[in-house]
Design a protein around this motif. Sequence first.
Motif, PDB file in Angstrom:
ATOM      1  N   UNK A 227     -11.487   7.137 -10.571  1.00 38.28           N
ATOM      2  CA  UNK A 227     -10.203   7.520 -10.008  1.00 38.28           C
ATOM      3  C   UNK A 227      -9.289   8.004 -11.128  1.00 38.28           C
TER       4      UNK A 227
ATOM      5  N   UNK B  53      -5.263   8.786 -12.040  1.00 43.17           N
ATOM      6  CA  UNK B  53      -3.888   8.527 -11.642  1.00 43.17           C
ATOM      7  C   UNK B  53      -2.920   9.220 -12.594  1.00 43.17           C
TER       8      UNK B  53
ATOM      9  N   UNK C 116       7.926   5.536 -13.339  1.00 40.38           N
ATOM     10  CA  UNK C 116       7.472   5.536 -11.953  1.00 40.38           C
ATOM     11  C   UNK C 116       6.188   4.721 -11.796  1.00 40.38           C
ATOM     12  N   UNK C 117       5.749   4.651 -10.555  1.00 40.80           N
ATOM     13  CA  UNK C 117       4.504   3.962 -10.252  1.00 40.80           C
ATOM     14  C   UNK C 117       3.317   4.891 -10.475  1.00 40.80           C
ATOM     15  N   UNK C 118       2.147   4.388 -10.200  1.00 40.26           N
ATOM     16  CA  UNK C 118       0.933   5.182 -10.334  1.00 40.26           C
ATOM     17  C   UNK C 118       0.686   5.933  -9.036  1.00 40.26           C
TER      18      UNK C 118
ATOM     19  N   UNK D 283      -2.197   8.354  -7.187  1.00 41.63           N
ATOM     20  CA  UNK D 283      -3.584   8.791  -7.254  1.00 41.63           C
ATOM     21  C   UNK D 283      -3.652  10.304  -7.190  1.00 41.63           C
TER      22      UNK D 283
ATOM     23  N   UNK E 203      -9.829  -3.502 -10.252  1.00 42.28           N
ATOM     24  CA  UNK E 203     -10.059  -2.174 -10.800  1.00 42.28           C
ATOM     25  C   UNK E 203      -9.660  -2.210 -12.266  1.00 42.28           C
TER      26      UNK E 203
ATOM     27  N   UNK F 163      -3.674  -6.539  -4.437  1.00 36.85           N
ATOM     28  CA  UNK F 163      -3.798  -6.719  -5.880  1.00 36.85           C
ATOM     29  C   UNK F 163      -2.420  -6.885  -6.512  1.00 36.85           C
TER      30      UNK F 163
ATOM     31  N   UNK G  71      -0.987  -6.181 -10.547  1.00 36.87           N
ATOM     32  CA  UNK G  71      -1.253  -5.729 -11.908  1.00 36.87           C
ATOM     33  C   UNK G  71       0.004  -5.895 -12.750  1.00 36.87           C
TER      34      UNK G  71
ATOM     35  N   UNK H 294       1.909  -4.444 -16.236  1.00 36.95           N
ATOM     36  CA  UNK H 294       1.936  -3.364 -17.214  1.00 36.95           C
ATOM     37  C   UNK H 294       2.981  -3.719 -18.273  1.00 36.95           C
TER      38      UNK H 294
ATOM     39  N   UNK I 180       2.997  -4.470 -10.658  1.00 38.67           N
ATOM     40  CA  UNK I 180       2.677  -3.632  -9.509  1.00 38.67           C
ATOM     41  C   UNK I 180       1.852  -4.415  -8.504  1.00 38.67           C
TER      42      UNK I 180
ATOM     43  N   UNK J 196      -5.716  -1.873  -0.936  1.00 38.10           N
ATOM     44  CA  UNK J 196      -6.888  -1.041  -0.673  1.00 38.10           C
ATOM     45  C   UNK J 196      -7.419  -1.390   0.710  1.00 38.10           C
TER      46      UNK J 196
ATOM     47  N   UNK K 282      -6.954   2.640  -4.177  1.00 36.65           N
ATOM     48  CA  UNK K 282      -5.868   1.685  -4.013  1.00 36.65           C
ATOM     49  C   UNK K 282      -4.538   2.399  -4.162  1.00 36.65           C
TER      50      UNK K 282
ATOM     51  N   UNK L 260      -0.472   1.947  -4.939  1.00 37.17           N
ATOM     52  CA  UNK L 260       0.427   1.065  -5.657  1.00 37.17           C
ATOM     53  C   UNK L 260       1.843   1.102  -5.078  1.00 37.17           C
ATOM     54  N   UNK L 261       2.515  -0.051  -5.162  1.00 42.03           N
ATOM     55  CA  UNK L 261       3.947  -0.074  -4.930  1.00 42.03           C
ATOM     56  C   UNK L 261       4.661   0.541  -6.123  1.00 42.03           C
ATOM     57  N   UNK L 262       5.968   0.647  -6.022  1.00 39.60           N
ATOM     58  CA  UNK L 262       6.749   1.294  -7.084  1.00 39.60           C
ATOM     59  C   UNK L 262       6.949   0.400  -8.296  1.00 39.60           C
ATOM     60  N   UNK L 263       6.601  -0.849  -8.166  1.00 45.04           N
ATOM     61  CA  UNK L 263       6.691  -1.747  -9.301  1.00 45.04           C
ATOM     62  C   UNK L 263       8.034  -2.453  -9.411  1.00 45.04           C
TER      63      UNK L 263
ATOM     64  N   UNK M  47      10.292  -4.193 -12.462  1.00 47.48           N
ATOM     65  CA  UNK M  47      10.442  -4.395 -13.905  1.00 47.48           C
ATOM     66  C   UNK M  47      11.082  -5.753 -14.132  1.00 47.48           C
TER      67      UNK M  47
END
Lengths: 113, 116
Positions: free
Chosen positions: A33, A35, A41-43, A45, A102, B35, B37, B39, B91, B95, B104, B106-109, B111
């Motif tokens: 994948x 991204x 910002x967010x990820x 795809x 992942x 999920x 994550x 960062x 985040x 999925x 998958x 993702x949300x906007x996260x 901080x």
Amino acid sequence: SAVISQKPSRDICQRGTSLTIQCQVDSQVTMMFWYRQQPGQSLTLIATANQGSEATYESGFVIDKFPISRPNLTFSTLTVSNMSPEDSSIYLCSVQAGRGGYTFGSGTRLTVV
Amino acid sequence: AQKVTQAQTEISVVEKEDVTLDCVYETRDTTYYLFWYKQPPSGELVFLIRRNSFDEQNEISGRYSWNFQKSTSSFNFTITASQVVDSAVYFCALSEAQNRDDKIIFGKGTRLHILP
């Protein structure tokens, strides 16, 4: 779980040029994948790459702008073509890993000037 | 269509306080995966947890805990006794099992700033 080597880690490119990002996985994986993460910002795809078939692109992303290669089960490249400053982002590749998660590459931080 | 909402854009707490990061999801599938994550400022994405839709048991891993409630479509993440090293963007992601591509979203996260 899988380990991904992604390169380059960062680059500064002139507008109008292209950059190819490489991801090498230490095990065979069916899908990879790609991204994009724009600043703050967010990820998002970009596309899903299966070996032996054309990549599947998400809405808003096209093959002419982001061509992807997937020559075997451990490697893929993403090219960002005809770059503009709006393409400045972090680009990440990802594969499914153990424990159902992942794994992500360390990312390519691209700045277009 | 699948969607993940993290309403908290940014949170600041003082070290040693507990903090909960909210995640609300939308999906039409009955089988799906959630999920979290992390960062950190260095930029890499660190996998924290995956939960499937049939397992509503809460999970605890050290100072981290997750509360999954299908009734409210939420999968919240709590850090107990926060530390400065917890400062990062977190985040939440989803999925759908019916999705053949296994992608998958993702949300906007959120901080998170942990202040010393």
